[in-house]
Design a protein around this motif. Sequence first.
Motif, PDB file in Angstrom:
ATOM      1  N   TYR A  10       0.829  -1.203   0.000  1.00  0.00           N
ATOM      2  CA  TYR A  10       0.000   0.000   0.000  1.00  0.00           C
ATOM      3  C   TYR A  10       0.870   1.262   0.000  1.00  0.00           C
ATOM      4  O   TYR A  10       0.669   2.166  -0.808  1.00  0.00           O
ATOM      5  N   LYS A  13       2.784   1.659  -3.215  1.00  0.00           N
ATOM      6  CA  LYS A  13       1.892   1.614  -4.381  1.00  0.00           C
ATOM      7  C   LYS A  13       2.283   0.492  -5.346  1.00  0.00           C
ATOM      8  O   LYS A  13       2.391   0.677  -6.549  1.00  0.00           O
ATOM      9  N   HIS A  16      -2.844  -3.107  -6.163  1.00  0.00           N
ATOM     10  CA  HIS A  16      -4.150  -2.469  -6.102  1.00  0.00           C
ATOM     11  C   HIS A  16      -5.059  -3.162  -5.092  1.00  0.00           C
ATOM     12  O   HIS A  16      -6.028  -2.587  -4.623  1.00  0.00           O
TER      13      HIS A  16
END
Length: 66
Positions: A10, A13, A16
């Motif tokens: 998270y 990144k 998803h």
Amino acid sequence: MLVGKALWSYQKKKAHMICELSPYSCMPNTMSIGAMAGVLGKYPEILYAPLEIKGDARSTRSPAAR
């Protein structure tokens, strides 16, 4: 490990969604779902899907693919 990897993914990144696939009624799975509940309280935008499977299902692959 799941919780740490979910937070790392998270924050960097890198993913998803986090999908946890585990045997049905597995104790470590139950504990990780509980731990992830706390993480999701702090980071509600993380997409997390815990999937429990039973190992008694037959394969759906065709005989030629085996």
